[in-house]
Design a protein around this motif. Structure first.
Motif, PDB file in Angstrom:
ATOM      1  N   VAL A 191       0.855  -1.186   0.000  1.00 22.13           N
ATOM      2  CA  VAL A 191       0.000   0.000   0.000  1.00 22.13           C
ATOM      3  C   VAL A 191       0.889   1.232   0.000  1.00 22.13           C
ATOM      4  CG1 VAL A 191      -1.777   1.305   1.219  1.00 22.13           C
ATOM      5  CG2 VAL A 191      -1.874  -1.196   1.173  1.00 22.13           C
ATOM      6  N   LEU A 192       0.722   2.082  -0.994  1.00 23.78           N
ATOM      7  CA  LEU A 192       1.505   3.302  -1.132  1.00 23.78           C
ATOM      8  C   LEU A 192       0.747   4.459  -0.495  1.00 23.78           C
ATOM      9  CD1 LEU A 192       2.528   2.914  -4.901  1.00 23.78           C
ATOM     10  CD2 LEU A 192       3.646   1.961  -2.878  1.00 23.78           C
ATOM     11  N   ASP A 193       1.394   5.126   0.443  1.00 27.00           N
ATOM     12  CA  ASP A 193       0.768   6.271   1.117  1.00 27.00           C
ATOM     13  C   ASP A 193       1.049   7.543   0.328  1.00 27.00           C
ATOM     14  OD1 ASP A 193      -0.314   4.832   3.278  1.00 27.00           O
ATOM     15  OD2 ASP A 193       1.653   4.780   4.242  1.00 27.00           O
ATOM     16  N   ARG A 194       0.519   7.574  -0.870  1.00 29.04           N
ATOM     17  CA  ARG A 194       0.673   8.742  -1.737  1.00 29.04           C
ATOM     18  C   ARG A 194      -0.672   9.010  -2.397  1.00 29.04           C
ATOM     19  NH1 ARG A 194       4.631   9.476  -7.055  1.00 29.04           N
ATOM     20  NH2 ARG A 194       4.351  11.755  -7.229  1.00 29.04           N
ATOM     21  N   PRO A 195      -1.276  10.160  -2.129  1.00 29.25           N
ATOM     22  CA  PRO A 195      -2.623  10.425  -2.657  1.00 29.25           C
ATOM     23  C   PRO A 195      -2.676  10.372  -4.183  1.00 29.25           C
ATOM     24  CG  PRO A 195      -2.081  11.985  -0.929  1.00 29.25           C
ATOM     25  CD  PRO A 195      -0.815  11.232  -1.240  1.00 29.25           C
ATOM     26  N   TYR A 196      -3.748   9.790  -4.663  1.00 26.06           N
ATOM     27  CA  TYR A 196      -3.968   9.581  -6.098  1.00 26.06           C
ATOM     28  C   TYR A 196      -5.346  10.141  -6.420  1.00 26.06           C
ATOM     29  CZ  TYR A 196      -3.623   6.879 -10.505  1.00 26.06           C
ATOM     30  OH  TYR A 196      -3.534   6.477 -11.815  1.00 26.06           O
ATOM     31  N   VAL A 197      -5.462  10.861  -7.520  1.00 26.55           N
ATOM     32  CA  VAL A 197      -6.725  11.522  -7.829  1.00 26.55           C
ATOM     33  C   VAL A 197      -7.201  11.166  -9.233  1.00 26.55           C
ATOM     34  CG1 VAL A 197      -6.252  13.459  -6.289  1.00 26.55           C
ATOM     35  CG2 VAL A 197      -5.601  13.629  -8.708  1.00 26.55           C
ATOM     36  N   THR A 198      -8.515  11.236  -9.394  1.00 27.57           N
ATOM     37  CA  THR A 198      -9.138  11.079 -10.700  1.00 27.57           C
ATOM     38  C   THR A 198      -9.634  12.439 -11.148  1.00 27.57           C
ATOM     39  OG1 THR A 198      -9.875   8.872 -10.059  1.00 27.57           O
ATOM     40  CG2 THR A 198     -10.888   9.843 -12.020  1.00 27.57           C
TER      41      THR A 198
END
Length: 377
Positions: A78-85
């Motif tokens: 699990v990568l703790d880096r925000p990802y957006v659409t």
């Protein structure tokens, strides 16, 4: 022929071209935008790491945000880096064109300081930028097929993560492996997409649809029984096999066709949005836009990423998942440098070295040999 000379003429009204026109007008430049249908709705789903987006982007363009994103290689990380659409309609609307001269025509001849339109008229400009994308049909390509379903359908797949960047579980070793990509589009809908990251020749949409059907069936979901709100078909080249981006000369190329597309991941929108102001600043000051976009570090990073694409294309199918397992085991800062930005040379080198370091000796040697071969092989 028009006698008016504008500061900037942009050919192509996709995300890169529209962003360039939007930012140019905001900076006080006289801008012309040339496209036969400026307001045609964009079809692809655009997503990005949240920290890759420029500060000036209107938050309304973001329709979903995932604080974490999972990767399966096949173990879960699990990568703790925000990802957006980015909503296609919302992004398009946020890139307003107030003050931009719209020319609803096809560009027949795109020159250094002029563009001849299909009605015979000519737009004259101090700077012309071609933002019509990359159209190399012989290049390695990324393809994908996806369906949009209710969030309730996708929740068991997400298993607590906000999104899934890559799920390589069940990847076939006897043919080009593909992965499942799962991202929320908004509060109610989620995209489930089977993706071939890179192949030459490109994997067909039909093959990808079949693989998605099989994958979902293995997870207990009958694709034909699901309520599907929409489908998505993706195909685009990953690299220009003829010239490097800074060798195009004039007119300057921008966006996916101008090197803003990451050769080894296929991401381009966030980079194009972020780079728009560099080009606009060069136009405003009379500097060379190509030099502004392509300092030596950016050129070096791009060449390394093309090598990364070569590794993906030339690795044996049985080794591809192991490659990504090693990549995501590398330090987070190095991974970020490889995936994002255009001038992080030390971080990019660190990511490539770290991937080899975290692989076993046999795979490390295969990665290095694969990266040294041509992307067209």
């Amino acid at each position: 022929m028009t006698n008016h000379l504008v500061d900037l003429a942009v050919v192509g009204a996709g995300p890169a071209g529209r962003a360039l026109a939007h930012r140019g007008a905001a900076a006080g430049l006289q801008v012309s935008l040339i496209d036969p249908d400026v307001d045609a709705r964009w079809k692809p789903t655009y997503a990005a790491w949240a920290d890759d987006l420029p500060d000036w982007l209107d938050p309304s363009a973001i329709t979903a945000r995932s604080p974490t994103i999972a990767v399966y290689t096949p173990g879960r990380t699990v990568l703790d880096r925000p990802y957006v659409t980015l909503g296609t309609a919302e992004l398009q609307q946020s890139l307003g064109l107030a003050g931009v001269r719209i020319h609803p025509h096809r560009a027949d001849v795109v020159g250094e300081t002029s563009v001849q339109l299909d009605d015979g008229s000519v737009v004259r400009a101090r700077n012309v930028v071609d933002a019509r994308g990359l159209r190399d049909r012989d290049a390695p390509a990324q393809t994908a097929y996806g369906i949009v379903v209710a969030r309730s359908v996708a929740e068991p797949l997400l298993d607590g993560a906000g999104a899934i960047l890559m799920d390589w579980r069940g990847a076939q070793s006897d043919s080009t492996p593909t992965f499942l990509y799962v991202i929320p589009l908004d509060d109610d809908r989620v995209l489930l997409e089977e993706t071939c990251l890179a192949a030459a020749p490109a994997m067909s949409i039909g093959e990808l649809r079949g693989r998605l059907t099989s994958r979902l069936a293995h997870l207990g979901l009958d694709i034909d029984a699901l309520e599907v709100f929409d489908t998505e078909k993706v195909r685009f080249p990953l690299v220009d096999t003829v010239r490097l981006p800074w060798e195009h000369g004039r007119p300057v190329r921008f966006g996916a066709g101008g090197g803003m597309l990451h050769p080894a991941t296929g991401y381009s929108v966030a980079e194009s949005l972020s780079a728009a102001d560099d080009l606009i600043a060069a136009v405003a000051t009379g500097d060379d836009p190509t030099q502004a976009l392509w300092p030596w570090r950016a050129r070096a990073v791009y060449r390394l990423r093309v090598r990364g694409l070569g590794a993906l294309l030339n690795l044996p199918n049985s080794e591809l998942v192991g490659f990504f397992e090693a990549f995501f085991a590398a330090p987070a800062g190095h991974r970020r440098a490889y995936l994002s930005g255009r001038v992080h040379l030390a971080g990019t080198l660190g990511a490539m070295a770290g991937t080899a370091l975290h692989a076993d000796r046999k795979l490390a040697g295969t990665i290095i040999r694969s990266a040294m071969r041509s992307t067209s092989s």
